[in-house]
Design a protein around this motif. Sequence first.
Motif, short mmCIF file in Angstrom:
data_model
loop_
_atom_site.label_atom_id
_atom_site.label_comp_id
_atom_site.label_asym_id
_atom_site.label_seq_id
_atom_site.Cartn_x
_atom_site.Cartn_y
_atom_site.Cartn_z
N ASN A 173 0.82 -1.23 0.00
CA ASN A 173 0.00 0.00 0.00
C ASN A 173 0.85 1.28 0.00
O ASN A 173 0.45 2.29 0.58
CB ASN A 173 -0.94 -0.01 1.21
N GLY A 225 -11.98 -8.08 -3.96
CA GLY A 225 -12.13 -8.33 -2.53
C GLY A 225 -13.34 -9.20 -2.19
O GLY A 225 -14.44 -8.98 -2.71
N ILE A 233 -15.66 -10.90 -10.79
CA ILE A 233 -16.23 -12.13 -11.36
C ILE A 233 -17.34 -11.76 -12.37
O ILE A 233 -17.63 -12.52 -13.29
CB ILE A 233 -16.77 -13.03 -10.20
N ASN A 251 -11.69 -17.17 -13.33
CA ASN A 251 -10.62 -16.94 -12.34
C ASN A 251 -9.26 -17.06 -13.02
O ASN A 251 -8.35 -16.24 -12.77
CB ASN A 251 -10.70 -17.98 -11.21
N TYR A 255 -6.46 -14.12 -13.04
CA TYR A 255 -5.16 -14.29 -12.38
C TYR A 255 -4.02 -14.28 -13.42
O TYR A 255 -2.95 -13.73 -13.16
CB TYR A 255 -5.13 -15.57 -11.53
N ILE A 266 -2.33 -12.97 -5.54
CA ILE A 266 -2.59 -13.77 -4.32
C ILE A 266 -4.09 -13.84 -4.02
O ILE A 266 -4.54 -13.35 -2.99
CB ILE A 266 -1.81 -13.19 -3.12
N LEU A 270 -11.58 -19.92 0.24
CA LEU A 270 -11.74 -20.87 1.34
C LEU A 270 -12.39 -22.15 0.83
O LEU A 270 -12.72 -23.03 1.60
CB LEU A 270 -12.64 -20.26 2.43
N1 LIG Z 1 -1.79 -5.80 1.67
C1 LIG Z 1 -3.07 -5.49 1.86
O1 LIG Z 1 -3.40 -4.42 2.39
C2 LIG Z 1 -4.11 -6.43 1.43
C3 LIG Z 1 -3.78 -7.74 1.11
N2 LIG Z 1 -4.74 -8.64 0.75
C4 LIG Z 1 -4.33 -10.03 0.44
O2 LIG Z 1 -4.86 -10.39 -0.83
C5 LIG Z 1 -5.66 -11.55 -0.68
C6 LIG Z 1 -6.76 -11.60 -1.73
O3 LIG Z 1 -7.62 -10.51 -1.65
P1 LIG Z 1 -9.10 -10.59 -1.01
O4 LIG Z 1 -9.45 -9.19 -0.66
O5 LIG Z 1 -9.15 -11.62 0.04
O6 LIG Z 1 -10.09 -11.02 -2.15
P2 LIG Z 1 -10.12 -11.59 -3.64
O7 LIG Z 1 -10.25 -10.44 -4.56
O8 LIG Z 1 -9.05 -12.59 -3.84
O9 LIG Z 1 -11.54 -12.32 -3.58
C7 LIG Z 1 -11.72 -13.45 -2.80
C8 LIG Z 1 -13.20 -13.85 -2.77
O10 LIG Z 1 -13.65 -14.17 -4.09
C9 LIG Z 1 -14.49 -15.30 -3.99
N3 LIG Z 1 -14.48 -15.97 -5.30
C10 LIG Z 1 -13.42 -16.50 -5.97
N4 LIG Z 1 -13.79 -17.01 -7.15
C11 LIG Z 1 -15.12 -16.81 -7.24
C12 LIG Z 1 -16.08 -17.15 -8.23
N5 LIG Z 1 -15.74 -17.76 -9.35
N6 LIG Z 1 -17.38 -16.80 -8.00
C13 LIG Z 1 -17.73 -16.17 -6.85
N7 LIG Z 1 -16.86 -15.82 -5.88
C14 LIG Z 1 -15.57 -16.15 -6.07
C15 LIG Z 1 -13.87 -16.15 -2.91
O11 LIG Z 1 -14.83 -17.03 -2.39
P3 LIG Z 1 -14.45 -18.54 -1.98
O12 LIG Z 1 -13.71 -18.45 -0.68
O13 LIG Z 1 -15.79 -19.17 -1.86
O14 LIG Z 1 -13.61 -19.13 -3.07
C16 LIG Z 1 -13.47 -15.06 -1.90
O15 LIG Z 1 -14.53 -14.74 -1.05
C17 LIG Z 1 -6.13 -11.46 0.76
O16 LIG Z 1 -6.71 -12.65 1.24
C18 LIG Z 1 -4.87 -11.03 1.46
O17 LIG Z 1 -4.00 -12.14 1.62
C19 LIG Z 1 -6.05 -8.23 0.63
C20 LIG Z 1 -6.43 -6.94 0.93
C21 LIG Z 1 -5.50 -5.95 1.35
#
Ligand SMILES: NC(=O)C1=CN([C@@H]2O[C@H](COP(=O)(O)OP(=O)(O)OC[C@H]3O[C@@H](n4cnc5c(N)ncnc54)[C@H](OP(=O)(O)O)[C@@H]3O)[C@@H](O)[C@H]2O)C=CC1
Length: 313
Positions: A173, A225, A233, A251, A255, A266, A270
């Motif tokens: 950030n 997020g 998505i 996805n 990615y 990353i 879950l």
């Molecule tokens: N440095 C920083 O300040 C930050 C770092 N991060 C890091 O980045 C990581 C990833 O970012 P994050 O904000 O968690 O979120 P993401 O943008 O990676 O989104 C994750 C969510 O997307 C859902 N998802 C994935 N595929 C699909 C799909 N095909 N259809 C519907 N839903 C889907 C997942 O559900 P499901 O679990 O059901 O697959 C999960 O709830 C964090 O976990 C963290 O490690 C994040 C924010 C800030």
Amino acid sequence: MSPKLLTDVYYTLNDGKKVPAFGLGTYNEDESQHHKITQAVITAIEEGVRHIDTAWYYETEPYIGKALKDVFDRGIVKREDLFITTKVWPSMHDKVEKSLDRSLEQLGVDYVDLFLQHWPLCFESGPDGYPATPVDDAGEIILAEKADYLDTYRQMEEIYHKTSKIKSLGVANFPVRKLKQLLKTCKVKPVNNQIECHPEFPQTELGDFCAENDIIVTAYSPLGGGGNGAPLIKNKRAAALTEKYKDYNINEILYSYHIQSGRIVIPKSLNPKRIQSVKKLVPLTKEDIEFLESGPHKRYTDNPWYGHVGFGY
Ligand SMILES: NC(=O)C1=CN([C@@H]2O[C@H](COP(=O)(O)OP(=O)(O)OC[C@H]3O[C@@H](n4cnc5c(N)ncnc54)[C@H](OP(=O)(O)O)[C@@H]3O)[C@@H](O)[C@H]2O)C=CC1
Ligand SMILES: O=C1O[C@H](CO)[C@@H](O)[C@@H]1O
């Protein structure tokens, strides 16, 4: 020939260390879901993922620690096969080694591959860093006014030099202005800046600055997020590319967009079935990437302290 996998790609950091381009995020604001992280990490590692992203702030490190014990005990991987990132939160700005030691203890490892300063900010909190996000009666974040975010990085450098607890140092950030300040004062150049990045928020200017300075970008919240309902998505351009690349899912498109642009990504999941279904690196072209980025842009993540960072510089 079988397609290249997201997990096949590694980069070399500016300190010579190797980093897997595809990692598993582990932030989940819903604490009642944290127990699912253990299985998610186990599944990811069984599927070939070698990079796990966490942070002191996430409170998910004990669940990752359980998963690591399981895969080490079963001989699936050794510690040196994995790349583990953790971060120091602004409420621990003056207790950096204490933060790192808690992370190491909860993860059950002797070192992290990458230690990041989570934000270029310092919060005024209690002796253990709680509340992690201190706010006043008006809901405004309480900053530690006399503290300097550059001092946090100095403490990180000291631990890096004096111990074997950290392999590489980086930040998260950090906008251009804060990176410029850090680059003027640091002794150990950050290898990485972890930032929100996706086709609806490509962060081109910041990405270019990082590239000029040999700092690899990690794209967090690649779907916008989990707490926001993973809005990417529903991105129409990404959906259109699943028509062009019929053997790949959305996805994999979203990615591969990062990996084909030289960034680490990353995503968090879950859901073990989803983790197993997201495997292939899509051979996106430069035109596909420009197409993905051609829509309206917006930042999705928002926090009460954003205003203090100075984004936009
Ligand atoms: N440095 C920083 O300040 C930050 C770092 N991060 C890091 O980045 C990581 C990833 O970012 P994050 O904000 O968690 O979120 P993401 O943008 O990676 O989104 C994750 C969510 O997307 C859902 N998802 C994935 N595929 C699909 C799909 N095909 N259809 C519907 N839903 C889907 C997942 O559900 P499901 O679990 O059901 O697959 C999960 O709830 C964090 O976990 C963290 O490690 C994040 C924010 C800030
Ligand atoms: O890493 C992080 O995740 C949360 C959600 O965006 C954010 O507060 C923090 O920087």
